[in-house]
Motif scaffolding. Structure first.
Motif, PDB file in Angstrom:
ATOM      1  N   GLY A 184     -14.898   5.376  10.872  1.00  0.00           N
ATOM      2  CA  GLY A 184     -15.732   5.285   9.662  1.00  0.00           C
ATOM      3  C   GLY A 184     -15.233   4.218   8.702  1.00  0.00           C
ATOM      4  O   GLY A 184     -15.240   4.433   7.496  1.00  0.00           O
ATOM      5  N   GLY A 185     -14.757   3.109   9.223  1.00  0.00           N
ATOM      6  CA  GLY A 185     -14.313   1.994   8.365  1.00  0.00           C
ATOM      7  C   GLY A 185     -12.904   2.176   7.824  1.00  0.00           C
ATOM      8  O   GLY A 185     -12.380   1.291   7.164  1.00  0.00           O
ATOM      9  N   ALA A 186     -12.260   3.338   8.086  1.00  0.00           N
ATOM     10  CA  ALA A 186     -10.902   3.557   7.565  1.00  0.00           C
ATOM     11  C   ALA A 186      -9.879   3.427   8.702  1.00  0.00           C
ATOM     12  O   ALA A 186     -10.188   3.685   9.867  1.00  0.00           O
ATOM     13  N   VAL A 187      -8.670   3.000   8.325  1.00  0.00           N
ATOM     14  CA  VAL A 187      -7.584   2.910   9.304  1.00  0.00           C
ATOM     15  C   VAL A 187      -6.890   4.265   9.323  1.00  0.00           C
ATOM     16  O   VAL A 187      -6.574   4.810   8.258  1.00  0.00           O
ATOM     17  N   GLU A 188      -6.646   4.803  10.511  1.00  0.00           N
ATOM     18  CA  GLU A 188      -6.012   6.121  10.583  1.00  0.00           C
ATOM     19  C   GLU A 188      -4.621   5.974  11.177  1.00  0.00           C
ATOM     20  O   GLU A 188      -4.460   5.445  12.273  1.00  0.00           O
ATOM     21  N   ILE A 189      -3.650   6.433  10.411  1.00  0.00           N
ATOM     22  CA  ILE A 189      -2.265   6.314  10.876  1.00  0.00           C
ATOM     23  C   ILE A 189      -1.670   7.718  10.989  1.00  0.00           C
ATOM     24  O   ILE A 189      -1.776   8.520  10.061  1.00  0.00           O
ATOM     25  N   GLU A 190      -1.028   7.955  12.134  1.00  0.00           N
ATOM     26  CA  GLU A 190      -0.402   9.268  12.325  1.00  0.00           C
ATOM     27  C   GLU A 190       1.103   9.082  12.475  1.00  0.00           C
ATOM     28  O   GLU A 190       1.557   8.200  13.213  1.00  0.00           O
ATOM     29  N   GLN A 217      -5.028   8.062   5.731  1.00  0.00           N
ATOM     30  CA  GLN A 217      -6.278   7.297   5.853  1.00  0.00           C
ATOM     31  C   GLN A 217      -6.203   6.127   4.894  1.00  0.00           C
ATOM     32  O   GLN A 217      -6.047   6.315   3.686  1.00  0.00           O
ATOM     33  N   LEU A 218      -6.318   4.924   5.450  1.00  0.00           N
ATOM     34  CA  LEU A 218      -6.150   3.721   4.627  1.00  0.00           C
ATOM     35  C   LEU A 218      -7.435   2.921   4.618  1.00  0.00           C
ATOM     36  O   LEU A 218      -8.172   2.929   5.606  1.00  0.00           O
ATOM     37  N   GLU A 219      -7.626   2.193   3.514  1.00  0.00           N
ATOM     38  CA  GLU A 219      -8.716   1.223   3.509  1.00  0.00           C
ATOM     39  C   GLU A 219      -8.321   0.094   4.439  1.00  0.00           C
ATOM     40  O   GLU A 219      -7.137  -0.271   4.504  1.00  0.00           O
ATOM     41  N   ASP A 220      -9.308  -0.480   5.153  1.00  0.00           N
ATOM     42  CA  ASP A 220      -8.984  -1.550   6.097  1.00  0.00           C
ATOM     43  C   ASP A 220      -8.902  -2.884   5.362  1.00  0.00           C
ATOM     44  O   ASP A 220      -9.770  -3.735   5.470  1.00  0.00           O
ATOM     45  N   GLY A 260       0.856  -1.185   0.000  1.00  0.00           N
ATOM     46  CA  GLY A 260       0.000   0.000   0.000  1.00  0.00           C
ATOM     47  C   GLY A 260       0.894   1.237   0.000  1.00  0.00           C
ATOM     48  O   GLY A 260       1.857   1.305   0.774  1.00  0.00           O
ATOM     49  N   VAL A 261       0.623   2.189  -0.878  1.00  0.00           N
ATOM     50  CA  VAL A 261       1.446   3.406  -0.940  1.00  0.00           C
ATOM     51  C   VAL A 261       0.548   4.618  -0.641  1.00  0.00           C
ATOM     52  O   VAL A 261      -0.415   4.878  -1.370  1.00  0.00           O
ATOM     53  N   TYR A 262       0.855   5.321   0.431  1.00  0.00           N
ATOM     54  CA  TYR A 262       0.048   6.471   0.840  1.00  0.00           C
ATOM     55  C   TYR A 262       0.956   7.677   1.036  1.00  0.00           C
ATOM     56  O   TYR A 262       2.117   7.531   1.440  1.00  0.00           O
TER      57      TYR A 262
END
Ligand code: SF4
Length: 495
Positions: A459-465, A418-421, A404-406
């Motif tokens: 909201g169904g998304a993975v949140e990475i800080e 914000q990533l798709e789970d 996955g590239v964000y």
């Protein structure tokens, strides 16, 4: 442990010295088991020709022929080059290279204490075995096993201790050298194998040097003659005997069906059959078992080109696996790689130059901003690690890893993604600085396995800080933070 690409079957390794044509003792003691293992394991089976030199360094005139004979017997017995790697040790130079690296960290006392070191010297009083190669042969054995990072080594119960040295050498190397924090070598386990003992025709252990063996390649009439001349357990017809103590009884135990074995056991222990009859039945059983083996041997003899092809193919297969280990071992030790200087220079130059294009300021959507930010990075890695586009923001590596590239710009001193789970093997986080500089953190599978579930969801998304401090970048988790600076620009997970 450094992961190795291999099929999902456990890897098993075993070898034999090139003693020339193999006998039934070699067959029932090892080879027959290998033939079974090739269907359930990722098998590496080899002729240990360098090992022959540790004792027979002064007589090598038959070494090449003997090596070939053993390979032919491997194939005749049923080892299949499509199912396993069949090769000659000296064709895979990496065995020697790893042996050398191991020799740097193995204390002499470990080798001097190996029981066979003293035993063999005593058994061969007329041979000068005060050689470096002879002392070091258990270490060469360790290299033979560890170069393939074998999971298992088939051993008889009395040989379990032989494997202990290999396990200690792996631990020792891993103690001194790590590859990006990981040990290089797994500790192989013994695969305990029950091997029936087979007496030679003179009632001693079957061995070529005693001249009491029946060869896998013997023709039917030769087998008949050898069995006919075998020493039995009943000197007189009226004596009762035991098949356990008789070489002919032994052959029945291994090669006869249950009914025939019951018949001769009863006849022998009650003295109701003659040894002549018993021997004739044993000859039938052995010859029936050897018939397809002889047939395959004949086919190979008629096609020497095919034989050489198999040997070359085996060397290539083994070399590919061995080189993969050596790449890791050399890097762990810290040896300079050919091309490393050029790559380093190129990487450093490129790293300084990695910047998000100015067009980012006019991006009209999230997708467009992602395209602009990831573009320079994808271009850089594509040179060495081609990535295949999968779904949105996801790529597949050569080895089938999902990446996955964000990308994100800083906001209030942190970067939020914000990533798709969905499950990923590798996660690349690209951070854009105020000067449009781009930093890349390539999180390998082990990091994701450990932390994926701990990232907050919304909201169904993975949140990475991601935050940055003097000691580098970290991921922020609800209860702690995880340093990830060591993964900046480390593309090894993208293989
Ligand atoms: S009867 Fe068979 S097993 Fe028994 S001693 Fe004679 S040859 Fe051996």
């Amino acid at each position: 442990m450094i992961s190795q690409p291999k099929n999902s079957r456990p890897r098993v390794l075993s070898g034999m010295r090139p003693t020339g044509k193999l006998h039934l003792g070699n067959y029932v003691g090892a080879l027959q088991n290998w033939v079974k293992l090739q269907d359930t394991h990722d098998g590496f089976f080899f002729v240990a020709d360098w090992h022959a030199l540790t004792t027979d360094y002064d007589e090598t005139s038959r070494l090449a022929d003997n090596t070939l004979e053993v390979i032919v017997d491997f194939l005749a017995a049923g080892l299949d080059p499509e199912k396993c790697a069949i090769f000659v040790q000296s064709h895979v130079k990496q065995h020697a290279e790893l042996h050398l690296l191991f020799s740097m960290v193995t204390p002499l006392g470990w080798l001097e204490r190996v029981p066979t070191y003293k035993e063999q010297q005593q058994q061969m009083p007329n041979k000068d075995l005060h050689m470096y190669g002879f002392l070091g042969y258990p270490l060469l054995q360790s290299a033979d096993i560890l170069i393939y990072r074998a999971d298992f080594v088939p051993v008889g119960e009395d040989q379990v201790t032989h494997l202990e040295l290999t396990r200690e050498v792996a631990r020792r190397f891993n103690h001194f050298y790590k590859l990006r924090g990981n040990p290089v070598f797994p500790e192989p386990q013994p695969l305990l194998t029950r091997t029936p003992k087979l007496l030679g025709t003179d009632k001693r252990k079957m061995s070529k040097s005693y001249g009491n063996s029946i060869l896998l390649s013997d023709e039917p009439a030769v087998v008949e003659e050898k069995i006919k001349n075998s020493v039995t357990d009943r000197p007189k017809l009226t004596d009762r005997g035991s098949p356990d103590r008789c070489p002919v009884g032994n052959l029945h135990q291994i090669f006869s069906d249950r009914e025939r074995l019951a018949y001769i056991t009863q006849g022998c222990t009650q003295a109701t059959i003659t040894c002549v009859e018993c021997k004739a039945l044993a000859t039938q059983s052995v010859n029936a078992h050897l018939a397809p083996i002889r047939e395959r041997r004949r086919e190979l003899a008629q096609n020497p080109g095919r034989l050489m092809e198999i040997i070359e193919h085996g060397a290539q297969k083994a070399t590919a696996a061995a080189e993969e280990t050596m790449v890791a071992a050399r890097e762990a030790v810290g040896l300079l790689r050919i091309g490393a200087v050029e790559n380093l220079t190129a990487q450093e130059t490129e790293k300084q130059a990695l910047r998000v294009p100015e067009t980012i300021n006019s991006a009209k959507s999230e997708d467009e901003a992602w395209e602009i930010r990831t573009g320079p990075w994808l271009e850089r890695v594509a040179k060495t690690y081609p990535l295949k586009k999968d779904r949105a923001r996801t790529f597949i590596t050569r080895r089938g890893r999902k990446v996955g590239v964000y990308a994100a710009a800083a906001s209030a001193g942190a970067w939020r993604f914000q990533l798709e789970d969905r499950p990923l093997n590798v996660l690349v986080l690209l951070t854009q600085g105020e000067d449009r500089s781009l930093h890349d953190y390539v999180l390998p599978p082990k990091v994701l396995q450990e932390y994926w579930k701990k990232f907050p969801r919304h909201g169904g998304a993975v949140e990475i800080e991601l935050t940055k401090a003097a000691n580098g970048a970290s991921l922020v988790l609800p209860e702690n933070s995880v340093p990830i600076q060591q993964y900046e620009g480390d593309y090894s997970a993208l293989q």
